[in-house]
Design a protein around this motif. Sequence first.
Motif, short mmCIF file in Angstrom:
data_model
loop_
_atom_site.label_atom_id
_atom_site.label_comp_id
_atom_site.label_asym_id
_atom_site.label_seq_id
_atom_site.Cartn_x
_atom_site.Cartn_y
_atom_site.Cartn_z
N HIS A 15 0.83 -1.21 0.00
CA HIS A 15 0.00 0.00 0.00
C HIS A 15 0.87 1.26 0.00
N ASP A 16 1.85 1.28 0.88
CA ASP A 16 2.71 2.46 1.00
C ASP A 16 3.51 2.72 -0.27
N SER A 17 3.74 1.68 -1.07
CA SER A 17 4.49 1.86 -2.32
C SER A 17 3.62 2.38 -3.46
N VAL A 18 2.29 2.23 -3.36
CA VAL A 18 1.42 2.67 -4.45
C VAL A 18 0.70 3.99 -4.16
N ILE A 19 0.67 4.42 -2.93
CA ILE A 19 -0.06 5.65 -2.59
C ILE A 19 0.84 6.87 -2.81
N GLY A 20 0.23 7.94 -3.27
CA GLY A 20 0.96 9.18 -3.50
C GLY A 20 1.13 9.98 -2.22
N PRO A 21 2.10 10.89 -2.20
CA PRO A 21 2.39 11.66 -0.99
C PRO A 21 1.26 12.62 -0.59
N ASN A 22 0.43 13.02 -1.54
CA ASN A 22 -0.64 13.97 -1.24
C ASN A 22 -1.99 13.29 -1.02
N GLU A 23 -1.97 11.97 -0.90
CA GLU A 23 -3.20 11.22 -0.63
C GLU A 23 -3.29 10.91 0.86
N LEU A 24 -4.49 10.57 1.29
CA LEU A 24 -4.72 10.28 2.71
C LEU A 24 -4.03 8.97 3.08
N GLN A 25 -3.05 9.04 3.92
CA GLN A 25 -2.20 7.90 4.28
C GLN A 25 -2.85 7.03 5.35
N GLY A 26 -2.36 5.81 5.48
CA GLY A 26 -2.65 4.96 6.62
C GLY A 26 -3.89 4.08 6.51
N LEU A 27 -4.04 3.30 7.56
CA LEU A 27 -5.17 2.38 7.68
C LEU A 27 -6.42 3.14 8.12
N ALA A 28 -7.56 2.69 7.63
CA ALA A 28 -8.84 3.24 8.08
C ALA A 28 -9.08 2.75 9.50
N GLY A 29 -9.48 3.64 10.37
CA GLY A 29 -9.62 3.29 11.78
C GLY A 29 -10.71 2.29 12.09
N ASP A 30 -11.71 2.21 11.24
CA ASP A 30 -12.86 1.35 11.54
C ASP A 30 -12.83 0.03 10.76
N PHE A 69 -7.74 0.76 3.99
CA PHE A 69 -6.87 1.93 3.96
C PHE A 69 -7.70 3.18 3.69
N ASN A 70 -7.18 4.32 4.08
CA ASN A 70 -7.88 5.57 3.84
C ASN A 70 -7.95 5.92 2.36
#
Length: 124
Positions: A15-30, A69-70
């Motif tokens: 996930h961290d390798s495909v997401i861009g720096p200006n996108e919402l990072q991390g796992l969804a809390g729910d 993920f967010n």
Amino acid sequence: MHFNLLDESDVIEIHDSVIGPNELQGLAGDKSLSGVLSRLQNRIDYGLMNDVFQYAACAGIFIAKAHCFNDANKRTAAAIVHLILLTHNYSPKFDDYELGKWIVLIIKDNLDEEKFTEFLRQSC
């Protein structure tokens, strides 16, 4: 059949390798990534997966639909499908755009697991 299984840290790294720096990072809390991976493990444990194509299809579907993920869930799912095939010595003959179209169909419930599995099987 032996599967090279992905764990939570593998999925997060992908996930961290495909997401861009200006996108919402991390796992969804729910949402529960471990729950998604447990569903995959249960399928294997109960003998409900006969080949790597079913494993790749299920992993892609479960990740894409769970929205753990967010952001970048579909891209993560596509990367996971591709990685699973490669690590099991299959060379997919589809491009990223084609795989992306299939993932979108999955999200919209316009494609079932069996058809996606067959697409992967025919593409290698």
